[in-house]
Design a protein around this motif. Structure first.
Motif, PDB file in Angstrom:
ATOM      1  N   SER A 115     -11.143  -7.031   2.504  1.00  0.00           N
ATOM      2  CA  SER A 115      -9.790  -6.617   2.157  1.00  0.00           C
ATOM      3  C   SER A 115      -8.855  -6.763   3.353  1.00  0.00           C
ATOM      4  O   SER A 115      -9.171  -6.302   4.457  1.00  0.00           O
ATOM      5  N   PRO A 116      -7.694  -7.423   3.193  1.00  0.00           N
ATOM      6  CA  PRO A 116      -6.741  -7.566   4.311  1.00  0.00           C
ATOM      7  C   PRO A 116      -6.223  -6.204   4.760  1.00  0.00           C
ATOM      8  O   PRO A 116      -5.828  -5.379   3.940  1.00  0.00           O
ATOM      9  N   GLN A 117      -6.224  -5.980   6.059  1.00  0.00           N
ATOM     10  CA  GLN A 117      -5.802  -4.685   6.597  1.00  0.00           C
ATOM     11  C   GLN A 117      -4.289  -4.490   6.522  1.00  0.00           C
ATOM     12  O   GLN A 117      -3.808  -3.364   6.427  1.00  0.00           O
ATOM     13  N   ASN A 118      -3.527  -5.581   6.572  1.00  0.00           N
ATOM     14  CA  ASN A 118      -2.070  -5.480   6.607  1.00  0.00           C
ATOM     15  C   ASN A 118      -1.424  -5.517   5.229  1.00  0.00           C
ATOM     16  O   ASN A 118      -0.203  -5.346   5.118  1.00  0.00           O
ATOM     17  N   GLU A 119      -2.216  -5.785   4.176  1.00  0.00           N
ATOM     18  CA  GLU A 119      -1.657  -5.911   2.829  1.00  0.00           C
ATOM     19  C   GLU A 119      -2.540  -5.159   1.836  1.00  0.00           C
ATOM     20  O   GLU A 119      -3.040  -5.745   0.877  1.00  0.00           O
ATOM     21  N   TYR A 120      -2.696  -3.900   2.062  1.00  0.00           N
ATOM     22  CA  TYR A 120      -3.555  -3.098   1.197  1.00  0.00           C
ATOM     23  C   TYR A 120      -2.863  -2.866  -0.150  1.00  0.00           C
ATOM     24  O   TYR A 120      -1.643  -2.650  -0.208  1.00  0.00           O
ATOM     25  N   VAL A 121      -3.635  -2.937  -1.237  1.00  0.00           N
ATOM     26  CA  VAL A 121      -3.111  -2.658  -2.566  1.00  0.00           C
ATOM     27  C   VAL A 121      -3.956  -1.574  -3.218  1.00  0.00           C
ATOM     28  O   VAL A 121      -5.141  -1.427  -2.926  1.00  0.00           O
ATOM     29  N   VAL A 122      -3.325  -0.800  -4.098  1.00  0.00           N
ATOM     30  CA  VAL A 122      -4.031   0.267  -4.796  1.00  0.00           C
ATOM     31  C   VAL A 122      -4.907  -0.305  -5.902  1.00  0.00           C
ATOM     32  O   VAL A 122      -6.041   0.110  -6.106  1.00  0.00           O
TER      33      VAL A 122
END
Length: 473
Positions: A115-122
């Protein structure tokens, strides 16, 4: 007995006598064969199986001995040999025919997609790009199973020879933007290409603009969504970030959560993000203008609170704002550079302790702390890190203008900002589209997410909803 000893020495010299460059002479049916490879860049077990298979075919005089799924024959040249070896290929040189057989089974180190650390999604995909362009293209093709998806491969950097891929849908791409992009890439001349940041310098329309003209993302689903709308993605090897263009200002405020969540929820939070643009830029400057020049525009009770709050501070509001803004930027930068557990602690404790100490020492007022905190929160709401950083920088000139000229400075600064955005382009496409040039059919999608089942019907339903409200009135 090594017959081609001088040739082997020349080859070693070409590769700087590196310890991991292996070259040796073999004998196949008494014919000399020179084997070359980097021991640190090949899949040893699979390459050995492939060589044994080719040798068996060669020694049995099979006419198709060169044809395998992982090999390719080319004319021998030092230049081609260097390119092949440095990209992880194993090469068999046949001196008698002056040819070489490339065995394309490299071993490229890369991490597992996470998972990208700068573009977290719920809600949604938690896969992110890695530092291997082949893996990244696989993540895109997995989501877009169509032969219309076209990938063009270029090599940039005379020393690094970095692979750069241009990805787009052949039937939907903006051909004008694609031609502009290819023309700019063809003019790039540099020795070392480290990542996508260097490419942006060469490809952006206005490098000195505070606004980014390429969308940076590590999310494959975000790339696929933009490609399906006719945009172009650029991937550089050894870089987990994709560049997307042409973009508009609105593109940076869209998040995958808008489309993964329910209709009203996604639309509401998009409006919140768009409102954060104005809060992050104008709120500190507005407070400075009110505290310095325009007490009369606020209610009397609130005006008295502002006056009493400011009267206990020995500095002008502009110095309060600068002190707090720089403090927040220092805390943010420190929390990024430190390890995650320590960084989070520094962010929370540092903000509370330093903020309370500054107010207790009389260096800033409580109202200024609230204003700066709201401004920081508004800037962090933006899904794009690049645009978030740009907006945090933009508020400083607005604060200076407000401290000197009051509301007149805010108006002049807003006018200059608007003129700049009007003239800004991304691959020669307007940055404020679809607001300017005005496109009514697309304007609805800027502020609200339309239903998936039929976007046009969603816009139509909204129109009839408004019409019904007018009738009821």
């Amino acid at each position: 007995m090594v017959v081609y000893k001088e040739t082997i020495e020349i080859l070693k010299s070409s590769f700087s006598h590196s310890y991991d460059f292996i070259t040796k002479e073999l004998r196949w049916n008494e014919d000399p064969v020179i084997l070359c490879y980097y021991s640190t860049m090949i899949d040893t077990e699979n390459v050995l199986k492939q060589i044994n298979h080719i040798q068996l075919l060669y020694e049995t005089n099979d006419p198709n001995w060169k044809i395998t799924p992982f090999s390719e024959e080319t004319e021998f040249s030092i230049e081609q040999l260097e390119v092949s070896i440095t990209t992880g290929e194993t090469v068999l040189i046949f001196p008698k025919s002056n040819t070489m057989l490339r065995i394309i089974i490299p071993k490229i180190a890369s991490r597992v997609p996470s998972s990208p650390q700068n573009e977290y999604v719920v809600r949604g995909s938690h896969e992110g790009f890695v530092e291997n362009v082949e893996v990244n293209i696989n993540l895109i093709r997995k989501r877009m199973n169509t032969p219309d998806l076209k990938i063009e491969r270029l090599v940039i950097g005379s020393t690094t020879n970095t692979n750069v891929s241009i990805i787009y849908l052949r039937t939907k791409v903006d051909q004008g933007a694609l031609e502009v992009l290819k023309e700019r890439i063809s003019k790039i001349e540099l020795d070392m290409l480290y990542g996508s940041g260097q490419l942006e310098d060469y490809l952006e329309d206005a490098i000195w603009s505070p606004f980014p003209q390429f969308l940076n993302t590590e999310r494959p689903d975000r790339v696929v969504a933009n490609i399906s709308e006719g945009r172009i993605a650029i991937l550089a090897d050894s870089d987990p970030t994709a560049l997307i263009a042409p973009t508009t200002l609105i593109t940076f405020y869209e998040s995958p959560d808008d489309y993964n969540g329910r209709l009203l929820v996604g639309s509401f939070y998009r409006l919140v993000r768009l409102a954060s643009f104005f809060i992050a830029i104008f709120l500190p400057a507005f407070y400075i203008a009110v505290a310095s020049f325009h007490f009369e525009i606020v209610p009397i009770d609130l005006g008295e609170e502002v006056k009493s709050s400011v009267s206990h501070v020995p500095f002008r509001p502009i110095f309060e704002a600068f002190l707090l803004e720089i403090t927040i930027e220092l805390i943010r930068e420190a929390s990024i550079r430190l390890p995650s557990p320590v960084g989070q602690t520094i962010g929370v404790v540092g903000g509370l302790v330093i903020g309370d100490a500054i107010v207790s020492a009389g260096l800033a007022s409580n109202l200024m702390v609230i204003v700066v905190a709201l401004t920081a929160l508004a800037s962090f709401v933006i899904p794009s890190v690049e645009l978030s950083t740009s907006i945090r920088i933009l508020r400083f000139p607005f604060m200076i203008a407000a401290s000197i000229f009051g509301f007149f400075g805010l108006v002049m600064g807003s006018l200059i900002l608007f003129i700049h955005l009007l003239n800004l382009q991304s691959l020669n496409r307007p940055y404020l589209s679809p607001i300017i040039p005005f496109e009514p059919k697309k304007l609805f999608a800027v502020f609200f997410r339309t239903p998936y089942y039929k976007s046009n019907e969603g816009q139509k339903n909204f129109y009839f909803f408004k019409k019904g409200l007018k009738k009821n009135e």
